[in-house]
Design an enzyme around this catalytic site. Structure first.
Site, PDB file in Angstrom:
ATOM      1  N   HIS A 367       9.458  56.552  22.042  1.00 35.92           N
ATOM      2  CA  HIS A 367       8.898  55.717  20.976  1.00 35.92           C
ATOM      3  C   HIS A 367       8.215  56.575  19.917  1.00 35.92           C
ATOM      4  O   HIS A 367       8.417  56.406  18.714  1.00 35.92           O
ATOM      5  CB  HIS A 367       7.854  54.754  21.558  1.00 35.92           C
ATOM      6  CG  HIS A 367       8.395  53.826  22.591  1.00 35.92           C
ATOM      7  ND1 HIS A 367       7.845  53.721  23.842  1.00 35.92           N
ATOM      8  CD2 HIS A 367       9.437  52.969  22.570  1.00 35.92           C
ATOM      9  CE1 HIS A 367       8.522  52.822  24.538  1.00 35.92           C
ATOM     10  NE2 HIS A 367       9.492  52.361  23.796  1.00 35.92           N
ATOM     11  N   GLU A 609      32.122  59.635  20.791  1.00 40.71           N
ATOM     12  CA  GLU A 609      31.118  60.410  21.521  1.00 40.71           C
ATOM     13  C   GLU A 609      31.646  60.855  22.879  1.00 40.71           C
ATOM     14  O   GLU A 609      31.181  61.851  23.431  1.00 40.71           O
ATOM     15  CB  GLU A 609      29.854  59.566  21.722  1.00 40.71           C
ATOM     16  CG  GLU A 609      29.215  59.116  20.428  1.00 40.71           C
ATOM     17  CD  GLU A 609      28.132  58.076  20.669  1.00 40.71           C
ATOM     18  OE1 GLU A 609      26.952  58.439  20.598  1.00 40.71           O
ATOM     19  OE2 GLU A 609      28.479  56.910  20.932  1.00 40.71           O
ATOM     20  N   ASP A 633      25.822  63.142  21.447  1.00 34.03           N
ATOM     21  CA  ASP A 633      26.405  62.833  22.754  1.00 34.03           C
ATOM     22  C   ASP A 633      27.718  63.567  22.975  1.00 34.03           C
ATOM     23  O   ASP A 633      28.002  64.020  24.088  1.00 34.03           O
ATOM     24  CB  ASP A 633      26.617  61.322  22.907  1.00 34.03           C
ATOM     25  CG  ASP A 633      25.388  60.625  23.474  1.00 34.03           C
ATOM     26  OD1 ASP A 633      24.620  61.286  24.193  1.00 34.03           O
ATOM     27  OD2 ASP A 633      25.199  59.432  23.194  1.00 34.03           O
ATOM     28  N   ARG A 643      21.428  66.828  27.051  1.00 38.67           N
ATOM     29  CA  ARG A 643      20.668  67.238  25.867  1.00 38.67           C
ATOM     30  C   ARG A 643      19.188  66.920  25.978  1.00 38.67           C
ATOM     31  O   ARG A 643      18.379  67.433  25.213  1.00 38.67           O
ATOM     32  CB  ARG A 643      21.248  66.576  24.613  1.00 38.67           C
ATOM     33  CG  ARG A 643      21.185  65.052  24.572  1.00 38.67           C
ATOM     34  CD  ARG A 643      21.992  64.546  23.380  1.00 38.67           C
ATOM     35  NE  ARG A 643      22.092  63.097  23.332  1.00 38.67           N
ATOM     36  CZ  ARG A 643      21.309  62.313  22.599  1.00 38.67           C
ATOM     37  NH1 ARG A 643      20.345  62.849  21.874  1.00 38.67           N
ATOM     38  NH2 ARG A 643      21.475  61.010  22.597  1.00 38.67           N
ATOM     39  N   CYS A 680      27.558  61.509  12.171  1.00 39.69           N
ATOM     40  CA  CYS A 680      26.190  60.970  12.081  1.00 39.69           C
ATOM     41  C   CYS A 680      25.251  61.569  13.121  1.00 39.69           C
ATOM     42  O   CYS A 680      24.160  61.047  13.345  1.00 39.69           O
ATOM     43  CB  CYS A 680      26.213  59.449  12.214  1.00 39.69           C
ATOM     44  SG  CYS A 680      26.878  58.858  13.777  1.00 39.69           S
TER      45      CYS A 680
END
Length: 753
Positions: A367, A609, A633, A643, A680
């Site tokens: 968050h 991905e 990903d 990752r 992206c």
């Protein structure tokens, strides 16, 4: 066996200590009086105080019952003996026969050989142990729970008295590490890019010493009772949906209500107040106990429960202050320090004064990291032991370009970071001048630069950066910063605001990409051995069609007859995309049957991905209107390296022949079929990686807002054909990485990367 004799109430003992210290005198005399009073009150043969030196050693500072010649002579190395064990655990150690414990260390100079009964508690301040208070008896005995609890209260007050200079003056504290003083450099992980220099603001500030002891126990009891009642009423209102606060899920609030009504939690608070602490100090006292019990837990569920308890304690403190809605006053250059931050916590601070964020825990998908990126606040996380190494007001540097934090930095380090901040500011000014300049390469190729987004605050960056649209709107962010599942109206309103803010610019909405490292507190999830490869993203949507259909319905409603672009994440095979697209058609038909407008143009795409799609693009691309390469990903799956695992961060390089060949394969397939393709992932927002993508033929790049300026500057100076020739030659390299070669090529082309 000696009969248990409890302290005659910690309040009475603390009053005796205060009265004894009122006469002043040298530090050693005052300390000797303190241990003598505690020993008498506990009917103990020995009472000793150890304080932490800057070296980490625990030094015997005062004793009643041991050989006094050992004072300032006996030192325990970090982790040595029972004292070291207490520091390590951060919690009391209660032993009937101390010499039998495996950590026992015999120090002959103290004359402690005949001692058996042992109780030691840490002197905690701001979550950090600055010393240890010990009582011992010659006879074997186990101290009662009341005695342990009472001695902890005494230790809490002594810690504040030591730190404030009330027990030992600042001069006499020379060499004692009440709070860390030396410069330190911590290495973590960068969560949000940038640089910042400022002063520490603790997310949970310690209670000042003047607030620890109460003069009127009955009044404090009334304050605590009133605050608890207010807290419970607030939670009840939130459950009934009548609160103006951030919505919370029924499940989360039910757990809050369970804790708030917990007999043990309420009794612990009440007992601490009865023993002479203020209500605020009682909350801190109980908080420390919870941390000691759950803080070491490896079980994610238990750690999440600790987070719930922390939040509940914070809410109670706000009720005690009289107004839970008043935001904390920040200095102009605040660097916020926290273990982790819960839903919407960061949004409660004044963003104009918040310069940076440092976290002990978290991940780049947490968050706090999500909001920090949206607010352009530099953030470094996974800084182990951070909170124990800083004090409120300490100067600190956030270097989120390298993933480091400098605590109490040396003047030369401060000067260096200020110079880097100035350079960064100048570069930002240069980028701002380019925001209205179209991104054409020197040889005339148009590169579309779009931005990634996910929160309302991101929309401000659309005009500021000159982005040509939103290439990736992460719809799960709304779910992650809420404490309950956003309903249809909430989703529709957000998507409408995004489209309104974008105007004629395109927006690509990615459906929910949850699971893996994106766990919602209100969604029950089974533990998976390999969550990154588990039940997540489109898999979750297809298995829970009601969740997916509700989101699709909200997107169609928000479009109100305007063009709509929908993209599905982590598609691993064509059947998944076919099924997902079928639900889009179903929802469009559902809207039309009810007289609601269908999108004037509907484009449905997939994110590439999963490596499996690379070898099935001939089947996938004819079904799609566009595709987007999610390099984050794709790379972790391509190299079988999580990752989110810091140990894996340097195990692979996206600028390596296998990664670049995979990307080239995707680009060529899209070019042959005329399918619009964009990138992206994080690669798109870094100038050097973006240079490689442009060289491979990609012409649509979507990135964090902060990346648009640097990437546009690179594009404007780039000769794409020369870049293509240079990078193509490197694809056949046998090296594990060609990063250095690509950087050399870019510099030969006079590019700033």
């Amino acid at each position: 066996m000696v009969a248990s004799v409890a302290i005659r109430g910690p309040r009475s003992l603390l009053r005796q200590i205060r009265e004894a210290l009122a006469g002043g005198g040298p530090a050693q005399v005052r300390l000797d009086m303190v241990v003598r009073i505690i020993a008498l009150s506990m009917v103990a043969d020995v009472c000793s105080i150890y304080l932490r030196r800057a070296t980490g050693e625990m030094e015997l500072f005062a004793t009643e019952g041991l050989d006094t010649t050992a004072v300032h002579v006996t030192r325990m190395k970090p982790g040595e003996g029972l004292v070291g064990e207490i520091i390590r655990l951060g919690s009391p150690l209660n032993l009937a026969d101390a010499p039998e414990h495996q950590a026992f260390s015999f120090r002959p100079e103290t004359g402690e050989s005949p001692l058996h009964g042992f109780l030691g508690v840490p002197l905690l301040r701001g979550g950090r142990a600055i010393g240890v208070l010990v009582v011992q008896n010659r006879a074997a005995r186990t101290y009662t729970e009341d005695e342990v609890d009472d001695l902890q209260i005494v230790a809490m007050v002594l810690a504040e008295m030591v730190a404030s200079g009330e027990l030992i003056t600042v001069e006499e504290l020379e060499g004692v590490e009440i709070a860390p003083r030396r410069p330190e450099r911590l290495i973590g992980s960068k969560f949000a890019e940038g640089l910042a220099y400022g002063v520490v603001v603790l997310h949970e500030p310690p209670v000042a010493s003047s607030q620890l002891l109460s003069d009127d126990v009955a009044a404090e009891q009334r304050r605590l009772t009133g605050a608890l009642a207010g807290l419970k009423a607030q939670i009840d209102k939130m459950l009934e949906g009548q609160s103006g606060l951030v919505d919370a899920s029924y499940e989360v609030l039910e757990s809050y209500r369970m804790f708030a009504h917990s007999t043990s939690w309420n009794r612990s608070l009440e007992d601490a107040v009865k023993n002479g602490l203020t209500a605020e100090a009682a909350v801190e006292r109980v908080r420390s106990e919870h941390r000691a019990r759950l803080g070491q837990a490896r079980d994610p569920y238990l750690r999440e429960r600790l987070h719930d308890l922390e939040d509940l304690n914070d809410r109670l403190l706000r009720h005690l202050s009289g107004d839970g809605s008043v935001a904390r006053e920040l200095p102009d250059n605040a660097i916020l320090i926290a273990r982790n931050l819960g839903p919407a916590d960061l949004l409660e601070y004044d963003r104009t004064k918040l310069r940076g964020l440092l976290l002990e825990e978290g991940s780049s998908a947490s968050h706090a990291a999500i909001v920090a990126r949206a607010l352009d606040i530099p953030c470094v996380g996974r800084l182990s032991g951070l909170r124990d190494r800083v004090s409120e007001g300490d100067p600190v540097i956030v270097d989120a370009e390298t993933g480091e934090a400098y605590l109490r930095p040396r003047p030369d380090v401060v000067n260096a970071i200020k110079a880097r901040i100035d350079v960064r500011r100048q570069r930002q000014a240069e980028f701002a001048k380019l925001k209205d300049t179209p991104a054409f390469t020197r040889d005339g190729v148009k590169i579309s630069l779009l931005m990634n987004a996910g929160l309302d605050v991101d929309l401000e960056s659309l005009a500021e950066t000159g982005a040509e649209g939103i290439g990736l709107f992460r719809t799960e962010f709304q779910f992650m910063v809420s404490e309950e599942m956003p309903r249809f109206n909430a989703q529709t309103q957000l998507y409408s605001r995004v489209m309104d803010a974008a105007g004629d610019l395109p927006v690509t909405f990615r459906t929910l990409d949850l699971g893996g490292d994106k766990v919602l507190p209100y969604m029950e999830a089974e533990r998976e051995d390999n969550p990154a490869l588990g039940w997540r993203a489109i898999r979750m949507g297809l298995d829970r069609p009601a969740l997916l259909r509700l989101q699709l319905r909200a997107l169609i409603a928000a479009a109100r007859g305007r063009p709509l672009r929908i993209m599905f994440p982590l598609v691993a095979n064509v059947d998944e995309f076919r099924a997902a697209r079928g639900w889009v058609d179903t929802e469009v038909a559902w809207a039309q049957r009810r007289g609601r407008p269908a999108p004037s143009r509907l484009d449905v795409g997939a994110m590439i991905e999963a490596p499996s799609l690379i070898w099935h693009l001939d089947a996938l691309l004819p079904m799609t209107d566009f595709v987007s390469v999610g390099t984050n990903d794709l790379m972790q799956y391509l190299f079988a390296a999580d990752r989110g695992n810091p140990r894996m961060a340097d195990r692979y390089d996206p600028l390596s022949p296998p990664a670049l060949r995979a990307l080239e394969t995707i680009q060529r397939a899209c070019a042959e079929t005329g399918t619009s393709v964009s990138v992206c992932g994080e690669m798109a927002g870094r100038p050097l990686e973006a240079f490689a993508l442009v060289a491979l033929g990609f012409e649509r790049l979507s990135m964090p807002p902060a990346g648009i300026g640097p990437v546009k500057q690179m594009v404007l100076g780039c000769d794409r054909e020369a870049a293509r020739r240079g990078v193509s030659a490197l694809l056949k390299s046998s090296a594990g990485s060609v990063r250095n070669e690509i950087e050399t090529l870019a510099r030969k082309l006079y590019l700033a990367v």
